[in-house]
Design an enzyme around this catalytic site. Structure first.
Site, short mmCIF file in Angstrom:
data_model
loop_
_atom_site.label_atom_id
_atom_site.label_comp_id
_atom_site.label_asym_id
_atom_site.label_seq_id
_atom_site.Cartn_x
_atom_site.Cartn_y
_atom_site.Cartn_z
N LYS A 76 5.32 12.08 -9.89
CA LYS A 76 5.28 10.82 -9.15
C LYS A 76 5.61 9.70 -10.12
O LYS A 76 5.37 9.84 -11.33
CB LYS A 76 3.88 10.60 -8.55
CG LYS A 76 3.84 9.64 -7.39
CD LYS A 76 4.16 10.31 -6.06
CE LYS A 76 4.33 9.28 -4.96
NZ LYS A 76 4.46 9.90 -3.64
N ASP A 96 8.77 6.20 -1.70
CA ASP A 96 7.36 6.14 -1.32
C ASP A 96 7.16 4.68 -0.91
O ASP A 96 8.14 3.99 -0.57
CB ASP A 96 6.45 6.56 -2.49
CG ASP A 96 4.98 6.74 -2.08
OD1 ASP A 96 4.66 7.76 -1.47
OD2 ASP A 96 4.15 5.85 -2.37
P1 NDP Z 1 6.43 1.94 3.29
O1 NDP Z 1 6.56 1.04 2.13
O2 NDP Z 1 7.63 2.25 4.11
O3 NDP Z 1 5.30 1.39 4.28
C1 NDP Z 1 4.00 1.22 3.85
C2 NDP Z 1 3.18 0.61 4.97
O4 NDP Z 1 1.81 0.61 4.62
C3 NDP Z 1 3.55 -0.83 5.25
O5 NDP Z 1 3.32 -1.12 6.61
C4 NDP Z 1 2.57 -1.57 4.34
O6 NDP Z 1 2.30 -2.91 4.73
C5 NDP Z 1 1.33 -0.73 4.49
N1 NDP Z 1 0.51 -0.85 3.28
C6 NDP Z 1 0.89 -0.59 2.01
N2 NDP Z 1 -0.12 -0.84 1.16
C7 NDP Z 1 -1.14 -1.28 1.91
C8 NDP Z 1 -2.45 -1.70 1.62
N3 NDP Z 1 -2.90 -1.73 0.36
N4 NDP Z 1 -3.25 -2.06 2.66
C9 NDP Z 1 -2.79 -2.04 3.94
N5 NDP Z 1 -1.54 -1.65 4.27
C10 NDP Z 1 -0.75 -1.28 3.28
O7 NDP Z 1 5.80 3.29 2.71
P2 NDP Z 1 5.73 4.75 3.37
O8 NDP Z 1 5.64 4.64 4.85
O9 NDP Z 1 6.79 5.56 2.77
O10 NDP Z 1 4.34 5.27 2.79
C11 NDP Z 1 3.12 5.14 3.50
C12 NDP Z 1 2.15 6.23 3.06
O11 NDP Z 1 2.76 7.51 3.31
C13 NDP Z 1 1.84 6.22 1.55
O12 NDP Z 1 0.51 6.66 1.37
C14 NDP Z 1 2.79 7.27 1.00
O13 NDP Z 1 2.34 7.80 -0.23
C15 NDP Z 1 2.74 8.29 2.12
N6 NDP Z 1 3.85 9.24 2.13
C16 NDP Z 1 5.13 8.81 2.27
C17 NDP Z 1 6.16 9.73 2.25
C18 NDP Z 1 7.57 9.33 2.47
O14 NDP Z 1 8.42 10.24 2.63
N7 NDP Z 1 7.91 8.06 2.53
C19 NDP Z 1 5.90 11.18 2.04
C20 NDP Z 1 4.50 11.52 1.99
C21 NDP Z 1 3.53 10.57 2.01
P3 NDP Z 1 3.00 -4.12 3.92
O15 NDP Z 1 4.43 -4.06 4.30
O16 NDP Z 1 2.28 -5.35 4.37
O17 NDP Z 1 2.78 -3.83 2.46
#
Ligand code: NDP
Length: 445
Positions: A125, A165
């Site tokens: 990571k 991510d």
């Molecule tokens: P994105 O950046 O596309 O979206 C993240 C989302 O989560 C946004 O809506 C963001 O809001 C919100 N968010 C982020 N940090 C916080 C926080 N501290 N408190 C509240 N809301 C928060 O990321 P992903 O969708 O790719 O990732 C989301 C989760 O999924 C993570 O845990 C990631 O590790 C996991 N994941 C993702 C994978 C992938 O293929 N993308 C694979 C496996 C797991 P804002 O825009 O306001 O920051």
């Protein structure tokens, strides 16, 4: 004191300032205790002491220039955690909270998750404390180019293959790939999540969310139930959340919430594909805030809150780590929630997990339920090596099959170790044994 607890004590002392990493290690160690007790070989070879240490950790300076010509400096990381079963594989996160603790927890989880996918991928990571929010495309490009200028010497299609991510989507992967290609002078599958016309795989953007819903279907099937008609709360509105919501809508479930780091929207009528397309445009192109949804559609907006107080049958945390605490879990259970399927990594804190397990609801931990993302990255690597793209149907079929297999493996392993239905134990043990045995086979590595 058991061997597992002894090692955990050492890990706590050595990594005292890394709470998220300690949380992830404690959860895995608690689950694998019965295997360690049965199998002396792991203790003799000090497998636990080895598996918690990254094989390599690279930390580097990322200097870049903003649009006003000011110099900026961020910190870049790549944690190469374990390569026992394949090249390191795992995403890059760009978020102001990124630090060694967060990335080590993610890399540690990734090792077991990748093991569960059935594909030959080790765990890694990386990322940076750079915040893409509010930055222009040109600033993001300059940052990505600078980041890759150092990272490129540590990665490669047979060494380490990063993906996206939080904060790293198609735009960032494009800039990172472009810079890698210039520096290495080769067109290879060094990153996954690439664009469709330059080596990307169909279904990769959808895979984490779709996979998480396929996993939920498998959990429901064990109780002769299905997802159709279920009221679902989703958190986040990024990649994982958008495609979790999309698959739920396709399968006839009712998605009533989505969120971002400022708050959540509650749409009691439920989202449909048209409303979801509006959210995708808001988040992926206009880069706006979720509150704008409540100005456009009939919905309420709850500033500074998370959606777990809204009554639901099924909850899909898709935002970030520790977004469901003990209080949130209590509310979910009181309101009759029967299923939690985690698209995010470690979204439930230990108190929440213990409540879900104690109440015997269907609980799919992230390292199993969200493994569809990395599995489809594995399929992208496969297509890149063959230089042959598969159809959308082909990739989706393989993704579905992998999620069914992961569920079956975790379910059967939990039963084998006397904890039927406990997928935390099942996923951790199944993921661990494969990696630990590979380490034993390879000698002192
Ligand atoms: P994105 O950046 O596309 O979206 C993240 C989302 O989560 C946004 O809506 C963001 O809001 C919100 N968010 C982020 N940090 C916080 C926080 N501290 N408190 C509240 N809301 C928060 O990321 P992903 O969708 O790719 O990732 C989301 C989760 O999924 C993570 O845990 C990631 O590790 C996991 N994941 C993702 C994978 C992938 O293929 N993308 C694979 C496996 C797991 P804002 O825009 O306001 O920051």
């Amino acid at each position: 004191m058991s061997y597992t607890q002894e090692v955990l004590e050492v890990v706590r002392k050595r990594n005292a300032n890394e709470p998220e990493f300690l949380q992830a290690v404690s959860e895995v160690f608690e689950s694998i205790e019965p295997v360690i007790a049965r199998q002396k070989k792991y203790r003799d070879a000090k497998i636990l002491e080895r598996i918690v240490e990254p094989e390599r950790m690279v930390v580097f300076r990322v200097p870049w220039q903003d649009d006003q010509g000011n110099f900026q400096v961020n910190r870049g990381f790549r944690i190469q955690m374990n390569s026992a079963i394949g090249p390191y594989k795992g995403g890059l996160r760009f978020h102001p909270t990124v630090c060694a603790s967060i990335l080590k927890f993610l890399a540690f989880e990734q090792v077991f998750k990748n093991s569960l996918t059935t594909l030959p991928m080790g765990g890694g990571k990386g990322g940076s404390d750079f915040d893409p929010k509010g930055k222009s495309d040109n600033e993001v490009m300059r940052f990505c180019q600078s980041f890759m200028t150092e990272l490129f010497r540590h990665v490669g299609p047979d060494t380490d293959v990063p993906a996206g991510d939080i904060g790293v989507g198609g735009r960032e992967v494009g800039y990172l790939f472009g810079q890698y290609k210039r520096l290495a002078n080769e067109f290879t599958g060094v990153l996954t999540g690439k664009g469709l016309n330059w080596g990307g795989s169909l279904i990769r953007p959808e895979a984490t969310g779709y996979g998480c819903v396929y996993f939920a279907q498998e959990m429901l099937a064990t109780r002769n139930d299905g997802i159709q008609g279920k009221v679902c709360t989703v958190s986040g509105s990024g990649n994982a959340a958008q495609y979790t919501a999309e698959k739920l809508i396709q399968l006839g479930a009712k998605v009533v919430t989505m969120s971002d780091s400022n708050g959540f929207i509650h749409d009691a009528d439920g989202l449909d594909q048209e409303k979801l397309e509006w959210i995708k445009d808001l988040k992926n192109r206009r880069r706006g805030r979720i509150r704008e949804y409540a100005e456009k559609f009939k919905a309420t907006y709850h500033e500074g809150k998370r959606p777990w107080g809204i009554p639901c049958d099924c909850a899909f945390p898709c935002a970030t780590q520790n977004e469901i605490n003990g209080e949130d879990a209590k509310k979910l259970l009181q309101n009759g929630c029967i299923l939690v399927s985690e698209a995010a990594n470690m979204p439930s804190d230990p108190d929440a997990i213990h409540q879900f397990v104690a109440k015997k609801i269907l609980y799919g931990p992230g390292k199993a339920a969200n493994a569809g993302g990395v599995a489809t990255s594995g399929l992208e690597m496969c297509q890149n090596s063959m230089r042959l793209p598969w159809t959308r149907e082909e990739v989706d079929k393989r993704l579905h099959h992998i999620m069914v297999t992961i569920h079956k493996n975790a379910y059967n392993t939990a039963a084998e170790y006397g904890q039927p239905g406990n997928l935390v134990v099942g996923a951790n043990i199944a993921g661990f044994v494969k990696v630990a045995d590979a380490m034993l086979d390879q000698g002192l590595v």
